[in-house]
Structure formats: C-alpha cells, structure tokens
Design a protein around this motif. Sequence first.
Motif, PDB file in Angstrom:
ATOM      1  N   ALA A   1      66.262  59.086  48.361  1.00 50.14           N
ATOM      2  CA  ALA A   1      65.146  58.121  48.279  1.00 50.14           C
ATOM      3  C   ALA A   1      64.759  58.059  46.749  1.00 50.14           C
ATOM      4  O   ALA A   1      63.721  58.526  46.235  1.00 50.14           O
ATOM      5  N   GLY A   2      65.318  56.972  45.999  1.00 50.35           N
ATOM      6  CA  GLY A   2      64.989  57.150  44.643  1.00 50.35           C
ATOM      7  C   GLY A   2      65.943  56.236  43.916  1.00 50.35           C
ATOM      8  O   GLY A   2      66.962  55.556  44.314  1.00 50.35           O
ATOM      9  N   ILE A   3      65.651  56.245  42.476  1.00 53.99           N
ATOM     10  CA  ILE A   3      66.496  55.452  41.630  1.00 53.99           C
ATOM     11  C   ILE A   3      67.697  56.452  41.046  1.00 53.99           C
ATOM     12  O   ILE A   3      67.719  57.315  40.406  1.00 53.99           O
ATOM     13  N   PRO A   4      68.994  55.920  41.284  1.00 55.30           N
ATOM     14  CA  PRO A   4      70.108  56.753  41.025  1.00 55.30           C
ATOM     15  C   PRO A   4      70.390  56.869  39.505  1.00 55.30           C
ATOM     16  O   PRO A   4      70.084  55.743  38.788  1.00 55.30           O
ATOM     17  N   LEU A   5      70.533  57.956  38.703  1.00 52.95           N
ATOM     18  CA  LEU A   5      70.715  58.180  37.279  1.00 52.95           C
ATOM     19  C   LEU A   5      72.295  58.505  36.649  1.00 52.95           C
ATOM     20  O   LEU A   5      72.850  57.819  36.072  1.00 52.95           O
ATOM     21  N   ALA A   6      72.640  59.311  37.638  1.00 51.05           N
ATOM     22  CA  ALA A   6      73.893  60.068  37.011  1.00 51.05           C
ATOM     23  C   ALA A   6      74.812  60.670  38.382  1.00 51.05           C
ATOM     24  O   ALA A   6      74.138  61.073  39.185  1.00 51.05           O
TER      25      ALA A   6
ATOM     26  N   THR B   1      57.817  61.502  44.251  1.00 50.58           N
ATOM     27  CA  THR B   1      57.165  62.880  43.147  1.00 50.58           C
ATOM     28  C   THR B   1      57.616  62.104  41.787  1.00 50.58           C
ATOM     29  O   THR B   1      56.764  62.839  40.888  1.00 50.58           O
ATOM     30  N   GLN B   2      58.260  61.464  41.489  1.00 51.30           N
ATOM     31  CA  GLN B   2      58.505  60.712  40.096  1.00 51.30           C
ATOM     32  C   GLN B   2      59.225  61.853  39.317  1.00 51.30           C
ATOM     33  O   GLN B   2      58.749  61.832  38.184  1.00 51.30           O
ATOM     34  N   THR B   3      59.933  62.795  39.968  1.00 51.99           N
ATOM     35  CA  THR B   3      60.559  63.617  39.158  1.00 51.99           C
ATOM     36  C   THR B   3      62.113  63.756  39.457  1.00 51.99           C
ATOM     37  O   THR B   3      62.666  62.813  40.311  1.00 51.99           O
ATOM     38  N   ASN B   4      63.046  64.219  38.431  1.00 56.29           N
ATOM     39  CA  ASN B   4      64.289  64.112  38.471  1.00 56.29           C
ATOM     40  C   ASN B   4      64.898  65.172  39.667  1.00 56.29           C
ATOM     41  O   ASN B   4      64.624  66.474  39.485  1.00 56.29           O
TER      42      ASN B   4
END
Length: 358
Positions: free
Chosen positions: A133-138, A160-163
């Motif tokens: 549930a979030g924005i995929p980065l890598a 949580t706005q954390t990686n």
Amino acid sequence: MRRLMLLILLLMLTMPILAQEDTPPVITSDNVAQLQSVQQIDFDDLAYQLNAGWFAMNWSGTRFALRDATGHGVVFDETGESIMTYPDLVDDDTEENNSPQVVDAVFFRDAVYFLSYDVSGVYVNGQPLDELAGIPLAIGSNATDTDSGLIVVEIIDVETQTNVVYEYEVSPSTGDLIYTDRSAISLSSETGNVVRIGRISIPKVVTSTVTGLVSFGIVGQKSVQVGNGTGQPSVFGNINADATHLVWRDNASQTLYLLDFETGENRIVAPLNGAYAQWFFLSNDASTILAVNLDHEPIVVAWDVETGEKTVLGEYRQCNRPQPDMARLSTDGTTLVIGCDTGLDVWRVVDHDDNEAD
C-alpha cells in the motif's frame, strides 16, 4: 493462461547460456588502463520506442532491461537482439488503457522482473502485490548467479510516509513472488541517520549521520557502523560487489575517499578540487575507482587506490543530454555500462596485444 505465459517467458530467460570463448577480465588496478568501449547499442537501430538510458542488467552485463517511451519494459542482449517485451501482463479484467507503467526492473539470475503500477495497485511481472500500500520505488535482489536468493520491493508507505522494503521468495514452479517479510529503512532522528546513498541498490543500504558515522546493512539484517573520521556525512558514492569498501566524496567534491567497513580505515585517495561526478564505482577488489561524467565532461576516469594516480580512459558515446541517465558496473566486475537517450555504451578490459595480433 497468464501464469502459463509468464512461466514460459521465465523459462526462456533462464535457459543456460553458452559461455563466451573469451571471458572478459575482472577490472582491477592492474588492467584498468585497458578499459574501453567495446560495444555501442544505438536505440535508433532497435525496434522499440526508447528515448532514455535508464536500464537494469544481469550480473555479467550481457543482458539489459529498459523502460520504453510508453512505460512498458523490453529486454535485449548486448548486440541489441530482442529477448522479450513486457506489454501488460496483468489480470484479464484490467482495462487496456489502464495498463501498469514500469518503474524499475531486476534480473533474478537471468530472468527479469519488472516492477510496475497503476491506479489499481502494484505489480511484478503482472502479479498484483496486494500487501503493498504505497508508491513503488525500486525492485532488487540479493541473489547471485549461483543461489536462489530473494527479491525485494521498496515502496513509500502511504500511512507512515516511510520507506519500507518487502521481501519475496520466488516460486520455482510458477515464477510468482511469495511474500515473506517487511522491513523499514532506518532514516530517522532516532537513529541519527540523515543521508542514504541513493546509487546503492536495495537490499543493500548505506546511510550516514551528519557527523560521519556510516552504516552498511542488508535490509532486515544487522548493520555495520564505521566512523569515516572526517566529521562530515558520506553523501555520495558506491560500494563494491562484496560490500567490503565504500568509495565516497564529500558534499563539496573536494576529496575522494575509500572507507573500509572491516577495518574502519578511511583513506584519502585523491583530491577532486570541486570536480563533480554523478556516478562512482569501485572494482570488486577495491583496487580502482571509476567515475563517469567527471566535471561535466563525457569521460570515464579511473584512480588507482594505492597511488592515487588518475587516468582518463576516454569518452563515452555521444548523448543529447549533459549527463547519462544511468551507469552501472556489473556484479561480476567485468563490465561498465553507460546509458543515455541515444543508447547504451558497453566498456570492458581489452588486451591490446591480442588486437594487434589479429
């Protein structure tokens, strides 16, 4: 049907590849002067819509995965020969105009896994990852050419706005990802880490405090902490394949350093005098440092770690933009690849005596 198509593609990619008659030498300080461009892949010659040099590659630098202008993925070898495309391997009920856009890719052995997303979720090779549930980065992997390993996906958690990094095993029968665990990347005031070196691919993570306490770790495992002795953070740099050393420069690009994670020694290699480089690499034996686009020039440069001697190895292929879009050193330490909007440039150590004999 979708699972069967995916399995066939993965089997095609994992078929044994005949070894080349002449295996490229591993780059070291002894032979780095012979590192040169040996193959240029021009995007205009390929049957794809490619306008950016972002790429992922396999452990030996002989296969490449790229994102085309439509947001889909393609794979080809060092000659430019097509291996597969990744149009929209998603569930059958997904609308065509809502096909996921590729964000990143990783080779798992010689199979390719594309990370993509759309408004409905995150996918890897068309498999929806419902636990994300979030924005995929890598996407990355801790696998080598000899073991199975894990695949990891990093996202920005929406709550949580954390990686956060999710770990997956790979099903040997279907190629699907099987979720096993999740770990947060510790960049917070509690840990004191203020910097994460972005050129280092997950699951390896290198962070630094503002006073120069450098941490190296594998996501989900205990990290090693070493002080760099300068009183300033290690902000830019890279590690070698075995993660024994970190090459780094200070924020003002005044000095090039080599930090030994095992002994804690931080060696001054050479002065930079303000010369900026976006891409630094370290040979597998930590004997030589490479830089791409040093001081905004289209060149590849090497430093001998022992002597600090600098060698300009030559210019890379012409690009339309001031800097490359991507550069990578292969895990086996034999191949440097530079990508930009016009194509890829493959660099290896060449025996000049053999060339003359031919």
